[in-house]
Design a protein around this motif. Structure first.
Motif, PDB file in Angstrom:
ATOM      1  N   LYS A   1      61.454   7.049  54.336  1.00  0.00           N
ATOM      2  CA  LYS A   1      62.262   7.912  53.467  1.00  0.00           C
ATOM      3  C   LYS A   1      61.420   8.544  52.356  1.00  0.00           C
ATOM      4  O   LYS A   1      61.836   9.508  51.727  1.00  0.00           O
ATOM      5  N   ARG A   2      60.230   8.014  52.154  1.00  0.00           N
ATOM      6  CA  ARG A   2      59.349   8.580  51.117  1.00  0.00           C
ATOM      7  C   ARG A   2      58.832   9.962  51.498  1.00  0.00           C
ATOM      8  O   ARG A   2      58.230  10.649  50.681  1.00  0.00           O
ATOM      9  N   SER A   3      59.079  10.382  52.754  1.00  0.00           N
ATOM     10  CA  SER A   3      58.697  11.727  53.179  1.00  0.00           C
ATOM     11  C   SER A   3      59.669  12.782  52.648  1.00  0.00           C
ATOM     12  O   SER A   3      59.432  13.971  52.814  1.00  0.00           O
ATOM     13  N   TRP A   4      60.750  12.354  52.034  1.00  0.00           N
ATOM     14  CA  TRP A   4      61.740  13.267  51.464  1.00  0.00           C
ATOM     15  C   TRP A   4      61.133  13.932  50.229  1.00  0.00           C
ATOM     16  O   TRP A   4      60.632  13.272  49.335  1.00  0.00           O
ATOM     17  N   ASN A   5      61.131  15.259  50.197  1.00  0.00           N
ATOM     18  CA  ASN A   5      60.518  15.983  49.076  1.00  0.00           C
ATOM     19  C   ASN A   5      61.548  16.537  48.097  1.00  0.00           C
ATOM     20  O   ASN A   5      61.224  17.340  47.231  1.00  0.00           O
ATOM     21  N   GLY A   6      62.802  16.121  48.245  1.00  0.00           N
ATOM     22  CA  GLY A   6      63.848  16.584  47.350  1.00  0.00           C
ATOM     23  C   GLY A   6      64.859  17.472  48.050  1.00  0.00           C
ATOM     24  O   GLY A   6      65.988  17.609  47.598  1.00  0.00           O
ATOM     25  N   TYR A   7      64.444  18.086  49.159  1.00  0.00           N
ATOM     26  CA  TYR A   7      65.377  18.919  49.919  1.00  0.00           C
ATOM     27  C   TYR A   7      65.211  18.787  51.425  1.00  0.00           C
ATOM     28  O   TYR A   7      66.054  19.248  52.191  1.00  0.00           O
ATOM     29  N   ALA A   8      64.135  18.168  51.884  1.00  0.00           N
ATOM     30  CA  ALA A   8      63.907  17.978  53.325  1.00  0.00           C
ATOM     31  C   ALA A   8      62.815  16.930  53.517  1.00  0.00           C
ATOM     32  O   ALA A   8      62.119  16.555  52.576  1.00  0.00           O
ATOM     33  N   TYR A   9      62.668  16.476  54.771  1.00  0.00           N
ATOM     34  CA  TYR A   9      61.560  15.588  55.116  1.00  0.00           C
ATOM     35  C   TYR A   9      60.357  16.455  55.439  1.00  0.00           C
ATOM     36  O   TYR A   9      60.444  17.398  56.215  1.00  0.00           O
ATOM     37  N   GLU A  10      59.226  16.157  54.832  1.00  0.00           N
ATOM     38  CA  GLU A  10      58.035  17.007  54.947  1.00  0.00           C
ATOM     39  C   GLU A  10      56.909  16.287  55.681  1.00  0.00           C
ATOM     40  O   GLU A  10      56.573  15.147  55.360  1.00  0.00           O
ATOM     41  N   CYS A  11      56.324  16.975  56.658  1.00  0.00           N
ATOM     42  CA  CYS A  11      55.156  16.440  57.354  1.00  0.00           C
ATOM     43  C   CYS A  11      53.965  16.479  56.406  1.00  0.00           C
ATOM     44  O   CYS A  11      53.628  17.535  55.855  1.00  0.00           O
ATOM     45  N   TYR A  12      53.327  15.350  56.222  1.00  0.00           N
ATOM     46  CA  TYR A  12      52.190  15.282  55.300  1.00  0.00           C
ATOM     47  C   TYR A  12      50.922  15.894  55.882  1.00  0.00           C
ATOM     48  O   TYR A  12      49.940  16.090  55.172  1.00  0.00           O
ATOM     49  N   LEU A  13      50.934  16.232  57.173  1.00  0.00           N
ATOM     50  CA  LEU A  13      49.758  16.837  57.794  1.00  0.00           C
ATOM     51  C   LEU A  13      49.796  18.367  57.755  1.00  0.00           C
ATOM     52  O   LEU A  13      48.787  19.010  57.498  1.00  0.00           O
ATOM     53  N   CYS A  14      50.976  18.948  58.030  1.00  0.00           N
ATOM     54  CA  CYS A  14      51.064  20.418  58.101  1.00  0.00           C
ATOM     55  C   CYS A  14      52.104  20.997  57.152  1.00  0.00           C
ATOM     56  O   CYS A  14      52.229  22.211  57.044  1.00  0.00           O
TER      57      CYS A  14
ATOM     58  N   LEU B   1      64.965  12.448  59.427  1.00  0.00           N
ATOM     59  CA  LEU B   1      63.816  11.574  59.640  1.00  0.00           C
ATOM     60  C   LEU B   1      63.459  11.476  61.121  1.00  0.00           C
ATOM     61  O   LEU B   1      62.272  11.543  61.468  1.00  0.00           O
ATOM     62  N   PRO B   2      64.437  11.363  62.035  1.00  0.00           N
ATOM     63  CA  PRO B   2      64.092  11.372  63.460  1.00  0.00           C
ATOM     64  C   PRO B   2      63.408  12.679  63.894  1.00  0.00           C
ATOM     65  O   PRO B   2      62.528  12.660  64.743  1.00  0.00           O
ATOM     66  N   GLY B   3      63.795  13.791  63.292  1.00  0.00           N
ATOM     67  CA  GLY B   3      63.133  15.068  63.609  1.00  0.00           C
ATOM     68  C   GLY B   3      61.670  15.054  63.198  1.00  0.00           C
ATOM     69  O   GLY B   3      60.798  15.517  63.937  1.00  0.00           O
ATOM     70  N   LEU B   4      61.387  14.517  62.021  1.00  0.00           N
ATOM     71  CA  LEU B   4      59.999  14.404  61.562  1.00  0.00           C
ATOM     72  C   LEU B   4      59.223  13.445  62.450  1.00  0.00           C
ATOM     73  O   LEU B   4      58.084  13.716  62.821  1.00  0.00           O
ATOM     74  N   ASN B   5      59.849  12.331  62.837  1.00  0.00           N
ATOM     75  CA  ASN B   5      59.178  11.386  63.731  1.00  0.00           C
ATOM     76  C   ASN B   5      58.852  12.030  65.078  1.00  0.00           C
ATOM     77  O   ASN B   5      57.762  11.836  65.619  1.00  0.00           O
ATOM     78  N   ALA B   6      59.789  12.797  65.625  1.00  0.00           N
ATOM     79  CA  ALA B   6      59.547  13.487  66.899  1.00  0.00           C
ATOM     80  C   ALA B   6      58.389  14.464  66.769  1.00  0.00           C
ATOM     81  O   ALA B   6      57.538  14.575  67.658  1.00  0.00           O
ATOM     82  N   HIS B   7      58.329  15.165  65.654  1.00  0.00           N
ATOM     83  CA  HIS B   7      57.232  16.108  65.387  1.00  0.00           C
ATOM     84  C   HIS B   7      55.891  15.375  65.373  1.00  0.00           C
ATOM     85  O   HIS B   7      54.926  15.830  65.986  1.00  0.00           O
ATOM     86  N   LEU B   8      55.847  14.238  64.703  1.00  0.00           N
ATOM     87  CA  LEU B   8      54.586  13.494  64.599  1.00  0.00           C
ATOM     88  C   LEU B   8      54.185  12.840  65.915  1.00  0.00           C
ATOM     89  O   LEU B   8      53.010  12.580  66.142  1.00  0.00           O
ATOM     90  N   GLU B   9      55.136  12.594  66.796  1.00  0.00           N
ATOM     91  CA  GLU B   9      54.825  12.037  68.111  1.00  0.00           C
ATOM     92  C   GLU B   9      54.450  13.120  69.121  1.00  0.00           C
ATOM     93  O   GLU B   9      53.972  12.816  70.202  1.00  0.00           O
TER      94      GLU B   9
END
Length: 93
Positions: free
Chosen positions: A10-23, A30-38
């Motif tokens: 949940k720490r990937s939350w930037n205040g309005y969305a989950y943000e990929c720390y790479l791009c 959160l599942p959408g971000l996980n799918a992106h990272l996989e």
């Protein structure tokens, strides 16, 4: 699974969305971000188009083959490339 190990919380939350720390792409869940990272998005791009003026890099062999088959850069006209694609086709049948 692509072999990468990313831990997303949940720490990937930037205040309005989950943000990929790479791009820094954003995701509404959160599942959408996980799918992106996989996905292969951040994999090492080790497959390189052999076209004399192209040299685009891809993280998967299938993307390189799709590129070659698209005939966008003209590399598919070379006999060596045609033979290699035929051999790969035989191996994966």
């Amino acid at each position: 699974m692509n072999g990468n190990c990313h831990i997303v919380t949940k720490r990937s939350w930037n205040g309005y969305a989950y943000e990929c720390y790479l791009c820094h792409d954003i995701f509404h869940s959160l599942p959408g971000l996980n799918a992106h990272l996989e996905s292969p998005k951040h994999d090492t791009k080790m497959y390189i188009c052999p076209g004399p003026t192209c040299h685009i890099r891809y993280s998967t062999l299938s993307r390189l083959i799709q590129h070659i088959n698209s005939e966008r850069c003209g590399v598919s006209k070379f006999k060596l490339v045609q033979e290699l694609l035929e051999r790969l086709d035989e191996v994966f049948k």
